[in-house]
Design an enzyme around this catalytic site. Structure first.
Site, mmCIF file in Angstrom:
data_model
loop_
_atom_site.group_PDB
_atom_site.id
_atom_site.type_symbol
_atom_site.label_atom_id
_atom_site.label_comp_id
_atom_site.label_asym_id
_atom_site.label_seq_id
_atom_site.Cartn_x
_atom_site.Cartn_y
_atom_site.Cartn_z
ATOM 1 C CG HIS A 168 -66.352 5.431 -7.170
ATOM 2 N ND1 HIS A 168 -67.291 6.431 -7.283
ATOM 3 C CD2 HIS A 168 -66.768 4.673 -6.134
ATOM 4 C CE1 HIS A 168 -68.215 6.292 -6.357
ATOM 5 N NE2 HIS A 168 -67.920 5.217 -5.640
ATOM 6 C CG ASP A 191 -67.637 8.405 -10.118
ATOM 7 O OD1 ASP A 191 -67.024 7.411 -10.548
ATOM 8 O OD2 ASP A 191 -68.069 8.483 -8.953
ATOM 9 C CB SER A 221 -70.995 4.284 -4.769
ATOM 10 O OG SER A 221 -70.467 5.125 -3.781
#
Length: 387
Positions: A129, A159, A234
């Site tokens: 992402h 992911d 992230s």
């Protein structure tokens, strides 16, 4: 007469002492050459002889070992559509805020995240992402250099994304840890670029292992931690106290966009498996049998007339011409086993089937009208999922 002289003498001495005290306090240089000892002179300050050794309980060595391999990732997208824009008419989803926030409709979208150098050749692990649909990806190294990166491949279902940069004198790659050595209660450190403030280290413990049914990815097996993870973290590193990489930070549970003590990281064994498949073939190949499963509930069990202790998943759909359809699997069957492994729910079935190699034969057991049937399915290749 004597009393009067004594009084004058005492007053003179008092005045001289007062003048002397004022001079020492305010103008000591006027008394140069005089052996004067002040309060400051009488204080002895002892400094540490060894400033190289870490403080007791410090994780400095672990951070020093791993932090240079953690990079900042900046991406841009030429689009006028807002990314992850919140619908004010819908109830806020705490997982919608784990990376991107609102973006003005008329502005190009730019975002930030983190990544980890895992090989001397410049291979970087990050989240899918973070780089999804990016037009440009720029990597900022710990030494200040900024480099363009290319995408080797990514897997939206876990992911995980794999990038590569080409440069000389790259930082030493991070050392991969062993998830089997990680336990609930272990101290862990999260390294990344939260809110774009720069490389930051936060600490916490492992709150849980093998977290699934979270609703973020198709295939979930998260390390849960209370180490502060925020937007921008992230794709960054979750390390142990030896500086070894044990997870890729991916999401937080939050109602306000900031850390609330519930963060999730993809374990390094899963990330490594996906990375190796991407480096070898450019994508991740998973098994598939062409069924639409549904978790069994007590209501479904009663309505189907099944024994109350029935375990498995109800097949509410079977793809025509798919692997399961080809061997006679029917809508309404309850799938109870795959290769002698009991199936408890949909997540377990997805994981079990995905691990099968396309083209191989696998044994499945289904319950149909209270009879158990054993079928042999030729596993197909799982279709590529949309990002």
């Amino acid at each position: 007469m004597l009393n009067r002289l004594w009084l004058l003498f005492a007053q003179a001495v008092t005045i001289l002492i007062a003048v002397w005290f004022v001079l020492i306090t305010l103008k000591p240089e006027w008394l140069a050459g005089t052996n004067v000892t002040t309060i400051v002179d009488s204080v002895t300050l002892k400094e540490s002889d060894d400033v190289s050794s870490p403080n007791p309980g410090s994780y400095h060595e672990a951070v020093k070992k791993s932090m240079p391999a953690v990079v900042n990732i900046f991406t841009s997208k030429s689009t006028k559509q807002p990314l992850a824009r919140k619908d004010k008419n819908k109830k806020s989803d705490p997982f919608n805020q784990f990376f991107f926030g609102d973006t003005p409709d008329a502005e190009p979208i730019s975002s930030l995240g983190s990544g980890v150098i895992v090989s001397p050749e410049g291979v970087i692990l990050t989240n899918h992402h973070v780089i999804s649909d990016a037009d440009e990806i720029e990597i900022a190294l710990a030494d200040g250099r900024k480099l363009k990166a290319k995408i080797i491949g990514s897997d939206p279902e876990t992911d995980i994304a794999v990038l590569k940069i080409d440069a000389k004198q790259l930082p030493n790659p991070i050392t991969l840890g062993n998830v089997n050595s990680v336990h609930v209660g272990d101290v862990v450190l999260a390294i990344g670029n939260p809110f774009g403030v720069g490389e930051t280290v936060t600490s916490g413990i492992v709150s849980a292992m093998g977290r699934d049914h979270v609703g973020i990815n198709t295939f979930e097996n998260f390390i849960q931690t209370d180490a502060a993870i925020n937007p921008g973290n992230s794709g960054g590193a979750l390390i142990d106290t030896r500086g070894n990489l044990i997870g890729i930070n991916t999401a937080i549970y939050s109602n306000n966009g900031g850390s609330m003590g519930i963060g999730f990281a993809i374990p390094i064994n899963l990330a490594k498996q996906v990375m190796e498949s991407i480096l070898k073939t450019g994508s991740v190949t998973r098994g598939w049998i062409g069924v639409e499963p549904q978790n069994l509930t007590s209501e479904l069990i009663n309505s189907l007339g099944l024994p109350t202790d029935t375990k498995g998943v109800l097949l509410s759909g079977v793809l025509e011409g798919g692997p399961a359809d080809a061997v006679g699997v029917k809508v309404g069957d309850v799938l109870i086993e795959v290769n002698n492994q009991n199936i408890e729910d949909v997540k377990q079935l997805l994981t079990q089937v995905a691990a099968l190699s396309p083209g191989t034969k696998s044994t499945v057991k289904v319950s149909r009208k209270n009879k158990v049937l054993t079928l042999y399915i030729e596993v197909g290749k799982r279709p590529k999922q949309k990002s």
